[in-house]
Design a protein around this motif. Structure first.
Motif, mmCIF file in Angstrom:
data_model
loop_
_atom_site.group_PDB
_atom_site.id
_atom_site.type_symbol
_atom_site.label_atom_id
_atom_site.label_comp_id
_atom_site.label_asym_id
_atom_site.label_seq_id
_atom_site.Cartn_x
_atom_site.Cartn_y
_atom_site.Cartn_z
ATOM 1 N N ASP A 216 -31.010 -41.225 -34.555
ATOM 2 C CA ASP A 216 -32.102 -40.544 -33.862
ATOM 3 C C ASP A 216 -31.651 -39.255 -33.184
ATOM 4 O O ASP A 216 -32.465 -38.564 -32.563
ATOM 5 C CB ASP A 216 -32.744 -41.463 -32.822
ATOM 6 C CG ASP A 216 -31.800 -41.832 -31.687
ATOM 7 O OD1 ASP A 216 -30.571 -41.741 -31.887
ATOM 8 O OD2 ASP A 216 -32.290 -42.210 -30.617
ATOM 9 N N GLY A 217 -30.386 -38.920 -33.335
ATOM 10 C CA GLY A 217 -29.861 -37.674 -32.783
ATOM 11 C C GLY A 217 -29.176 -36.873 -33.864
ATOM 12 O O GLY A 217 -29.591 -36.872 -35.019
ATOM 13 N N ALA A 218 -28.104 -36.191 -33.480
ATOM 14 C CA ALA A 218 -27.378 -35.359 -34.426
ATOM 15 C C ALA A 218 -26.316 -36.173 -35.151
ATOM 16 O O ALA A 218 -25.579 -36.947 -34.533
ATOM 17 C CB ALA A 218 -26.722 -34.183 -33.705
ATOM 18 N N VAL A 219 -26.254 -35.999 -36.464
ATOM 19 C CA VAL A 219 -25.187 -36.617 -37.245
ATOM 20 C C VAL A 219 -23.855 -36.050 -36.753
ATOM 21 O O VAL A 219 -23.704 -34.843 -36.575
ATOM 22 C CB VAL A 219 -25.372 -36.342 -38.743
ATOM 23 C CG1 VAL A 219 -24.199 -36.919 -39.544
ATOM 24 C CG2 VAL A 219 -26.694 -36.914 -39.231
ATOM 25 N N GLY A 220 -22.893 -36.927 -36.540
ATOM 26 C CA GLY A 220 -21.628 -36.521 -35.940
ATOM 27 C C GLY A 220 -21.474 -37.058 -34.538
ATOM 28 O O GLY A 220 -20.376 -37.194 -34.029
ATOM 29 N N GLY A 221 -22.612 -37.365 -33.908
ATOM 30 C CA GLY A 221 -22.589 -37.999 -32.605
ATOM 31 C C GLY A 221 -22.058 -37.131 -31.488
ATOM 32 O O GLY A 221 -21.867 -35.922 -31.624
#
Length: 472
Positions: free
Chosen positions: A28-33
């Motif tokens: 639900d956020g950016a890939v890569g965290g």
């Protein structure tokens, strides 16, 4: 299926696909965290320019060419080149190339192997995993109970690494890794920094020498470090934007920004664990009980796994990746009907994840640690001997930097004569610590380690000096 596309989720997806499994990753956020966008990468990008200047100034003949402080605009621009300012297109493409399907949205488990995904536009879908669901959702900042904090617009670690401008005055609440690195970075860029530490030391769960050296480094940079001080209330003036921090010693600090960095907790809210983990959350406390392959042991059927910060073990990116590799190997074996326990790629309860995951703090000076501290080793029942040496006295250190200052401490199991832990401070500490990691994981006897001859003249010669200090 993996919930969370941070470092652990990415690695697990890649390894599982290579093992022949099909993988969907819900994010639900950016890939890569956080590591890629708001933690490890941007924090080191902010810290490196100040460290480079400090290195140059520490060598006569180079320091004369250093004519000014870091350029804040250039430092922030360089950081943004590494993070993409939250744009994850590159990492999403990598995930697709690895063969995993990316599903954007917030995942919630609503039954065995069932994940309900809510997208940003409110649409929903239900995904069903054939083998397992793996939680890799990371952690989130803990906010202390301070009066007025909710309305003060305080920074957490995410804002501390992504701010667009250097604050004139910054107050940092906390004494751990995030607090120390953020204070170092923003002070090196020109902010007036005050650090409020409730306890009596920085990095309180490390060897005392680590916190002492970091405190010395911060004060040397011009930051104020105040121990034994607790913030009672905070307030931001609606007109001026100034933040007031009232402390329990009767003082009031005024600053432009306030950073609260008192710790992190597993990010489990909203995952639906109360419906599938018996006794949750009371049974889990601050961690999910997992076995050596990441499987949540309290869930019947063995279909739920957890890796990385959410598993409650050490909150380290490299450990999350390590757990991901071990978990993926186990999933592949179990999908093929083969036992997964006991293989060479599932050793984490026996060593690396619990006692040999190196920690590196990129302050000035750097500090690094791996394994057990003396206090932890004694608490675990080991017969402990220690060896300590001032790295300053190593010829390679003196050549590396004028006025080099560093400390090395070795914690040894005196019965087996193997290394249990190591702490290093000073320039190059974060690069030197892996030698100790190998010694701990390999359980290399000191009498054999003695024959690993370090090159001269390098800072790594401290290993010879430590063994001599031990009595070899």
């Amino acid at each position: 299926m993996v919930i969370g596309a941070g470092p652990g989720g990415e690695v697990l997806a890649d390894r599982a696909v290579r093992g022949g499994l099909s993988v969907a990753v819900v994010e639900d956020g950016a890939v890569g965290g956080a590591c890629s966008h708001t933690a490890c990468v941007p924090s080191k990008a902010l810290l490196r320019p100040g460290a480079a200047l400090a290195s140059a100034r520490a060598v006569d003949g180079a320091r004369q060419s250093v004519t000014g402080p870091p350029d804040p605009a250039a430092v922030l621009a360089r950081r943004d080149r590494f993070t993409g300012r939250g744009d994850d297109a590159g990492q999403a493409s990598w995930l697709a190339a690895a063969g995993a399907a990316l599903v954007r949205g917030r995942g919630r488990i609503d039954g065995e192997r069932r994940v309900h995904v809510t997208a940003a536009d409110g649409t929903t879908r239900v995904l069903r995993a054939r083998q397992a669901v793996v939680l890799a959702t990371g952690s989130e900042p803990v906010l202390p109970d301070i009066d007025g904090l909710d309305g003060a617009g305080a920074w957490t670690s995410e804002r501390a690494t992504t701010a667009d401008a250097v604050p004139g005055r910054l107050v940092v609440i906390g004494g751990g890794v995030v607090a120390c690195e953020a204070a170092t970075a923003w002070r090196s860029l020109g902010a007036e920094v005050t650090v409020l530490v409730r306890g009596r030391s920085l990095l309180s769960d490390w060897e005392p020498c680590a916190g002492e050296e970091v405190a010395r480094g911060l004060t040397g940079l011009g930051a104020a470090v105040r121990f034994g001080v607790t913030a009672l209330s905070v307030a931001r003036d609606a007109d001026t934007g100034e933040v007031s921090v009232e402390t329990d010693d009767g003082g009031v600090l005024r600053c432009d920004e306030l950073l609260v960095a008192v710790g992190r907790r597993p990010r489990t809210a909203g995952l639906g664990l109360e419906d599938v983990v018996p006794g949750y959350p009371a049974s889990a406390a601050d961690r999910l009980p997992v076995d050596d392959t990441g499987r949540v042991t309290s869930v019947p059927g063995g279909w739920l796994y957890a890796i990385g910060d959410v598993s409650g073990r050490a909150q380290l990116t490299h450990l999350a990746k390590y757990q991901a590799r071990a978990c993926a190997a186990a999933l592949v074996e179990r999908a093929a009907g083969r036992p997964a326990e006991g293989g060479p790629r599932q050793p984490w309860s026996a060593g690396a994840a619990r006692t040999a995951a190196a920690r590196a703090v990129f302050t000035l000076p750097e500090v690094a640690s791996v394994g057990l501290t003396e206090r932890a080793a004694l608490g675990a029942g080991f017969t402990v001997r220690t060896a300590e040496y001032r790295t300053d006295d190593v010829a390679g250190a003196a050549l590396h930097a004028d006025g080099y200052r560093g400390h090395a401490k070795l914690v040894v199991d005196a019965d087996r004569r193997v290394v249990l832990g190591c702490t290093l401070t000073g320039p190059m500490a974060t690069e030197l610590i892996h030698t100790a990691t190998v010694a701990i994981v390999g359980e290399v006897p000191l009498d054999r380690l003695w024959h690993a001859v370090p090159a001269f003249p390098t800072v790594g010669e401290v290993w010879l000096r430590l063994l001599e200090a031990y009595g070899l």
